[in-house]
Design a protein around this motif. Structure first.
Motif, mmCIF file in Angstrom:
data_model
loop_
_atom_site.group_PDB
_atom_site.id
_atom_site.type_symbol
_atom_site.label_atom_id
_atom_site.label_comp_id
_atom_site.label_asym_id
_atom_site.label_seq_id
_atom_site.Cartn_x
_atom_site.Cartn_y
_atom_site.Cartn_z
ATOM 1 N N GLY A 1 0.790 -1.224 0.000
ATOM 2 C CA GLY A 1 0.000 0.000 0.000
ATOM 3 C C GLY A 1 0.818 1.268 0.000
ATOM 4 N N GLN A 2 2.156 1.175 -0.001
ATOM 5 C CA GLN A 2 3.008 2.355 -0.010
ATOM 6 C C GLN A 2 3.692 2.476 -1.367
ATOM 7 O OE1 GLN A 2 3.048 4.476 2.522
ATOM 8 N NE2 GLN A 2 1.568 3.135 3.557
ATOM 9 N N PRO A 3 3.992 3.698 -1.788
ATOM 10 C CA PRO A 3 4.687 3.852 -3.070
ATOM 11 C C PRO A 3 6.003 3.089 -3.081
ATOM 12 C CG PRO A 3 3.865 5.950 -2.277
ATOM 13 C CD PRO A 3 3.662 4.979 -1.162
ATOM 14 N N SER A 4 6.311 2.492 -4.209
ATOM 15 C CA SER A 4 7.520 1.688 -4.323
ATOM 16 C C SER A 4 8.763 2.558 -4.168
ATOM 17 C CB SER A 4 7.543 0.991 -5.683
ATOM 18 O OG SER A 4 8.790 0.369 -5.873
ATOM 19 N N SER A 5 9.764 2.027 -3.433
ATOM 20 C CA SER A 5 11.011 2.764 -3.256
ATOM 21 C C SER A 5 11.977 2.532 -4.408
ATOM 22 C CB SER A 5 11.678 2.331 -1.937
ATOM 23 O OG SER A 5 11.906 0.925 -1.949
ATOM 24 N N ASN A 6 11.762 1.462 -5.156
ATOM 25 C CA ASN A 6 12.611 1.176 -6.294
ATOM 26 C C ASN A 6 12.373 2.212 -7.391
ATOM 27 O OD1 ASN A 6 12.938 -0.166 -9.096
ATOM 28 N ND2 ASN A 6 14.189 -1.436 -7.731
ATOM 29 N N THR A 7 13.446 2.864 -7.849
ATOM 30 C CA THR A 7 13.303 3.954 -8.812
ATOM 31 C C THR A 7 12.630 3.490 -10.095
ATOM 32 O OG1 THR A 7 15.287 5.003 -7.945
ATOM 33 C CG2 THR A 7 14.543 5.701 -10.131
ATOM 34 N N GLU A 8 13.059 2.323 -10.618
ATOM 35 C CA GLU A 8 12.481 1.829 -11.861
ATOM 36 C C GLU A 8 11.003 1.535 -11.667
ATOM 37 O OE1 GLU A 8 13.315 -1.580 -15.239
ATOM 38 O OE2 GLU A 8 14.007 -1.892 -13.183
ATOM 39 N N ARG A 9 10.658 0.909 -10.538
ATOM 40 C CA ARG A 9 9.259 0.589 -10.264
ATOM 41 C C ARG A 9 8.434 1.861 -10.114
ATOM 42 N NH1 ARG A 9 7.827 -4.262 -7.925
ATOM 43 N NH2 ARG A 9 6.521 -3.177 -6.411
ATOM 44 N N ALA A 10 8.983 2.853 -9.436
ATOM 45 C CA ALA A 10 8.231 4.075 -9.155
ATOM 46 C C ALA A 10 7.868 4.827 -10.421
ATOM 47 C CB ALA A 10 9.034 4.977 -8.225
ATOM 48 N N HIS A 11 8.643 4.665 -11.484
ATOM 49 C CA HIS A 11 8.381 5.406 -12.709
ATOM 50 C C HIS A 11 7.549 4.619 -13.722
ATOM 51 C CE1 HIS A 11 11.617 7.979 -11.129
ATOM 52 N NE2 HIS A 11 11.097 8.919 -11.900
ATOM 53 N N CYS A 12 7.145 3.418 -13.352
ATOM 54 C CA CYS A 12 6.360 2.599 -14.266
ATOM 55 C C CYS A 12 4.925 3.093 -14.342
ATOM 56 C CB CYS A 12 6.357 1.140 -13.818
ATOM 57 S SG CYS A 12 7.812 0.227 -14.352
ATOM 58 N N ARG A 13 4.406 3.132 -15.552
ATOM 59 C CA ARG A 13 2.987 3.422 -15.789
ATOM 60 C C ARG A 13 2.522 2.418 -16.840
ATOM 61 N NH1 ARG A 13 3.884 5.836 -11.933
ATOM 62 N NH2 ARG A 13 3.355 7.981 -11.370
ATOM 63 N N VAL A 14 1.576 1.581 -16.478
ATOM 64 C CA VAL A 14 1.172 0.461 -17.331
ATOM 65 C C VAL A 14 -0.306 0.574 -17.666
ATOM 66 C CG1 VAL A 14 1.037 -2.052 -17.517
ATOM 67 C CG2 VAL A 14 2.894 -1.001 -16.231
ATOM 68 N N PRO A 15 -0.684 0.487 -18.956
ATOM 69 C CA PRO A 15 -2.113 0.473 -19.305
ATOM 70 C C PRO A 15 -2.799 -0.735 -18.670
ATOM 71 C CG PRO A 15 -0.745 0.795 -21.249
ATOM 72 C CD PRO A 15 0.175 0.412 -20.141
ATOM 73 N N ALA A 16 -4.042 -0.541 -18.264
ATOM 74 C CA ALA A 16 -4.783 -1.628 -17.618
ATOM 75 C C ALA A 16 -6.234 -1.606 -18.047
ATOM 76 C CB ALA A 16 -4.699 -1.495 -16.097
ATOM 77 N N VAL A 17 -6.825 -2.782 -18.070
ATOM 78 C CA VAL A 17 -8.265 -2.927 -18.234
ATOM 79 C C VAL A 17 -8.753 -3.723 -17.041
ATOM 80 C CG1 VAL A 17 -10.115 -3.916 -19.617
ATOM 81 C CG2 VAL A 17 -8.190 -2.827 -20.731
ATOM 82 N N ALA A 18 -9.703 -3.170 -16.286
ATOM 83 C CA ALA A 18 -10.208 -3.815 -15.079
ATOM 84 C C ALA A 18 -11.682 -4.122 -15.220
ATOM 85 C CB ALA A 18 -9.978 -2.913 -13.860
ATOM 86 N N ARG A 19 -12.106 -5.238 -14.648
ATOM 87 C CA ARG A 19 -13.521 -5.598 -14.587
ATOM 88 C C ARG A 19 -13.960 -5.404 -13.155
ATOM 89 N NH1 ARG A 19 -14.250 -5.306 -19.866
ATOM 90 N NH2 ARG A 19 -12.984 -6.771 -21.025
ATOM 91 N N VAL A 20 -14.869 -4.463 -12.927
ATOM 92 C CA VAL A 20 -15.226 -4.109 -11.552
ATOM 93 C C VAL A 20 -16.735 -4.062 -11.396
ATOM 94 C CG1 VAL A 20 -13.137 -2.755 -11.240
ATOM 95 C CG2 VAL A 20 -15.206 -1.640 -12.035
ATOM 96 N N ALA A 21 -17.171 -4.196 -10.157
ATOM 97 C CA ALA A 21 -18.585 -4.043 -9.818
ATOM 98 C C ALA A 21 -18.666 -3.627 -8.360
ATOM 99 C CB ALA A 21 -19.352 -5.338 -10.043
ATOM 100 N N GLY A 22 -19.597 -2.743 -8.055
ATOM 101 C CA GLY A 22 -19.863 -2.393 -6.671
ATOM 102 C C GLY A 22 -18.921 -1.378 -6.070
ATOM 103 N N ALA A 23 -18.126 -0.684 -6.884
ATOM 104 C CA ALA A 23 -17.239 0.351 -6.360
ATOM 105 C C ALA A 23 -17.847 1.718 -6.638
ATOM 106 C CB ALA A 23 -15.862 0.234 -6.999
ATOM 107 N N ASN A 24 -17.235 2.764 -6.074
ATOM 108 C CA ASN A 24 -17.711 4.115 -6.327
ATOM 109 C C ASN A 24 -16.509 5.045 -6.370
ATOM 110 O OD1 ASN A 24 -19.161 6.407 -6.698
ATOM 111 N ND2 ASN A 24 -20.273 6.322 -4.779
ATOM 112 N N VAL A 25 -15.956 5.200 -7.570
ATOM 113 C CA VAL A 25 -14.754 5.996 -7.744
ATOM 114 C C VAL A 25 -14.956 6.934 -8.917
ATOM 115 C CG1 VAL A 25 -12.280 5.947 -8.200
ATOM 116 C CG2 VAL A 25 -13.318 4.127 -6.843
#
Length: 726
Positions: free
Chosen positions: A54-78
């Motif tokens: 739940g905390q931001p990654s300390s690894n520099t390479e990991r912290a700069h990653c941005r990955v496209p995603a497709v999620a299947r969700v139900a019952g959330a409110n965002v």
């Protein structure tokens, strides 16, 4: 380069996948609102960033990653644009990460302002425009998700599908309107241009900087600055800069909007060059010497007629020429993406372009004034008539006989047609037309004849086609031959066989070795007659349970008229095509004769290639599943891929049947928002409890599962990935 960009994406996707696989969470931001109380899962698109506990990654390479995603969700409110902390079951794809069964916790202290602005704009459009909101979303904020398939087909048949996305045309119209307003306010030309450019840039950024809009904004800036600096720039130079600058992300060249935008602008520049040549140029002595007498005479007559045109006649002729050139240049892209070429596009664009030119600034004004609902809703009401007119033009053009030609180009044919298109554009910009036109003719010859040659991929492939609420599957052998199973539904004026199955098979090429009708329900055999007539399979197989279905009767008549061999299936029937073993598990004639429900007579097929087994069940329900469990060899029931019976209904895929099969992946053919509530939440829960991923055509489009006899790979519109072993 595109290769380096793909490598970076793959590395980041691995990091995100590894984090989720070991129980870590990720940060995600989505493009669309995830509403609470949803009755079914919905797709949202966004980007993922890795975290640890739940905390931001300390690894520099990991912290700069941005990955496209497709999620299947139900019952959330965002809300859109709000960063969230997400956990779920990951699947790595070639385009990012696919996430199912997710849990979301919003972090309202962090947000992506562009996505927030775009999301709020979408919600205000929904509020103000009501039933026209889906069309307005496409025209204003490049959101096409809400457009109904029949509307998209209508615009594609009419040759107006490019108007359903943000393109250079839309941005140019808004810029022209802004310059007109600035002129009315008596602002200086420099100040008017600067203010308009600033507004356009803000608008493009707020949209999320879609490549077509960026291309148009860059071209507007280049042309405007060059004019004010009194250093005119050549149109091809402006187009080259406008096309290249958005490619700071190399993968943008794969974006359909960017492709259509660049091709459309190239067609416009080419058409203008052609008009100048037709109106002002005279043939050189060399070309006159090489011309045939009759051709030269016709050319002189045509030039004289064009030069006498003036006023509205000249404007109309110019628009028609531009439309024809644009249709020719964009035809390879449209044919590959939408499976058709609109023959009426030049005329329909002449009618639709003035409507778009009027309505686009009004829609933009409504969006600007949306913080004041009373004013924006009044403008939205005034836009209702032109929006209806635009849709009516598309509907009218689409219904003209022979308005469009449905095509299914192979990859080689599409590439050859693209080369022909580029050669044609080159001819318009060259002083000598002949070499480029010869290249175009050769490329077109290849495009026309290439579908006659079919080569398999060396792998067996199961294609589950997206035909809405119905079934249509196709097994492709390693050598490129086909076994078709069902052909989707029928509707007034058409059927899925002609609209989907036939073009799909023709795109790949190859003979149809067999066509299986699993049972006589219209959502499975609605397009069967069209398939038999057009593709002429070597044989047709079915359970021979007679119903009063008109589609079933037409399929049998088509089989007889085409002199295709007909066969009634029995358990144990077995055939082998190009190393692919196909075996019938059910039904037998005694079982079929005792049934009152066609679903319970469904043909169950076991398809094996190497060590990989796929089980295709039609609409078989619990009783037939139990019959198979009681009568078939249990060793034959173990399968890697299960096509769920009856569209994932709770009357199928019983727990004893599912536990006997132990599939690695489940496939569901189902229509979006269908009135039956398929697939059943109960069925989906059973698969989720056993950690069996399910793919469905209403979410994933056409699904392709391929195997080399050992491994399994899946391709959907959201990406490509490997299915883990047991």
């Amino acid at each position: 380069t595109a290769r380096a960009a793909r490598a970076d994406l793959a590395r980041c996707a691995s990091l995100v996948y590894e984090s989720l696989a070991r129980g870590d969470r990720v940060r995600a931001v989505f493009d669309d609102r995830i509403a609470s109380g949803q009755h079914a899962s919905s797709a949202v698109r966004g980007v993922l960033a890795p975290m640890e506990s739940g905390q931001p990654s300390s690894n520099t390479e990991r912290a700069h990653c941005r990955v496209p995603a497709v999620a299947r969700v139900a019952g959330a409110n965002v809300a859109p644009g709000i960063w969230c902390v997400v956990s779920g079951t990951p699947v790595r794809t070639d385009r990012g990460v696919r996430l199912t069964g997710i849990a979301i916790a919003a972090d309202v202290t962090h947000s992506d302002w562009r996505r927030v602005a775009r999301g709020r704009s979408g919600e205000r459009i929904d509020r103000d425009f009501g039933k026209n909101a889906a069309l307005v979303r496409a025209l204003l904020i490049a959101d096409q998700d809400g457009i109904a398939p029949d509307v998209r087909d209508r615009f594609a048949d009419a040759g107006l599908v490019h108007m359903l996305s943000i393109s250079g045309l839309h941005v140019a119209i808004i810029a022209s309107a802004l310059l007109t307003v600035a002129s009315a306010l008596r602002l200086s030309r420099v100040l008017a241009f600067g203010a308009s450019l600033v507004v356009i840039c803000i608008y493009v950024v707020a949209l999320g900087a879609p490549p077509p809009a960026v291309r148009s904004a860059v071209m507007l800036a280049i042309v405007g600055i060059s004019e004010h600096a009194q250093r005119p720039v050549h149109p091809w130079t402006a187009l080259a800069l406008g096309a290249v600058i958005p490619t700071f992300d190399p993968l943008v060249v794969l974006d359909l909007g960017w492709q259509l935008s660049v091709a459309g602008m190239a067609a416009l520049v080419a058409a203008r060059a052609m008009m100048r040549r037709l109106r002002h140029d005279t043939p050189s002595a060399e070309s006159r010497a090489r011309s045939w007498k009759r051709v030269r005479r016709a050319s002189r007559w045509a030039r004289r007629r064009i030069r006498t045109l003036s006023g509205w006649r000249y404007d109309l002729f110019r628009e028609l020429v531009t439309g024809v050139v644009a249709t020719l240049v964009t035809a390879p892209i449209i044919a590959w993406t939408f499976g058709r070429i609109s023959l009426i596009a030049p005329l329909s664009n002449v009618l639709a372009s003035p409507v778009v030119a009027v309505i686009q600034p009004a829609l933009f004004l409504a969006l600007l004034l949306s913080p004041w609902p009373a004013v924006s809703q009044w403008i939205a009401g005034a836009c209702a008539i032109p929006l209806t007119l635009l849709d009516s033009i598309a509907a009218g053009a689409a219904h003209v006989p022979y308005a469009s030609a449905h095509v299914a180009p192979t990859a080689i044919a599409a590439i050859a047609a693209g080369i022909a298109s580029a050669a044609f554009v080159r001819a318009t910009a060259s002083s000598r037309w002949t070499p480029a036109l010869v290249i175009a003719a050769c490329a077109l010859t290849i495009a026309v004849w290439s579908p006659s040659f079919s080569f398999g991929s060396g792998r067996m492939e199961l294609h589950m086609l997206d035909v809405g609420q119905g079934d249509a599957l196709a097994v492709r052998t390693p050598r490129g031959r086909w076994i078709l199973i069902d052909a989707g539904r029928r509707w007034d004026g058409g059927d899925a066989g002609r609209r989907v199955v036939i073009p799909y098979v023709q795109r790949f090429g190859g003979a149809v070795a067999a066509f299986v009708m699993t049972h006589a329900h219209d959502d499975h055999v609605g397009g069967a007659a069209s398939v038999v007539q057009a593709l002429t399979p070597l044989r047709v197989l079915e359970p021979a349970w007679i119903t009063p279905s008109g589609a079933y009767e037409r399929a049998l008549v088509a089989t007889r008229d085409a002199h295709v061999q007909w066969h009634r299936v029995q358990p144990g029937d077995h055939w082998r095509i190009d190393d692919v073993d196909v075996q019938v598990l059910a039904p037998d004639s005694a079982w079929t004769a005792a049934q009152v429900n066609a679903n319970e007579t469904s043909v169950m097929l076991r398809v094996q290639y190497g060590h990989v087994v796929m089980l295709l069940t039609g609409d078989a329900e619990v009783e037939e599943e139990q019959w198979v469990l009681n009568n078939a060899d249990r060793q034959l029931l173990h399968a890697d891929v299960l096509k769920l019976g009856h569209h994932g209904s709770k009357t199928s895929s019983s727990l004893p049947f599912l536990d006997a099969i132990e599939p690695r992946i489940g496939l569901i053919s189902v229509g979006e928002g269908n009135r039956y509530g398929h697939p059943s939440p109960e069925t989906l829960t059973h698969f989720a409890e056993r950690r069996i991923p399910t793919l469905r055509t209403d979410h994933d489009g056409t699904i392709v599962v391929s195997t080399d006899g050992t491994s399994l790979e899946v391709q959907t519109r959201d990406g490509h990935w490997s299915v883990p072993n047991r």
